[in-house]
Design a protein around this motif. Sequence first.
Motif: not given
Length: 162
Positions: A93-99, A143-152
Amino acid sequence: MFYKMRRKAQELSFEETEAVLLRGTSGILALAGDKAFPYAVPLSYVYDGEHIYFHSALTGHKIDAIRQNPNASFAVIDQDEVIPEKYTSAYRSVIVFGSVRIIEDEEEKLASIRKLAVRYAPNNTEQRHTDEIERQWDRFCMLEMSIAHMTGKEGRVLAEKR
């Protein structure tokens, strides 16, 4: 600001993480909801290598939550195979953090919905995409999510196979 992966042997590389996002067709967008309750909603998406795009109705809980607090996380499950005899699962899995922002510019909206259209209906003609987009244009936003951090991450079962 972001937690470091505890189980480094299970962490996916940037390329593997990105491959999960490119393969996936749906994920869960998590937002700050009303009355301190989190709000998580399953969504179709497209990842273009820089941003993640979603379509949405013009109003509703998701839009209200984004307007109140644009910070979000987005999770995509690539694989989840339960292995009952070992009391575990083979997961990735992947989790993306952003706004997340609501795209207001019409040209940007059109470009982002085209990405989504091509992703989910790759065999349709440009004209078919255009016709469908025009038919729905006034009833959705992008909607657009800008990526601040992502992990898999993948489970030990899959990590040991590498």
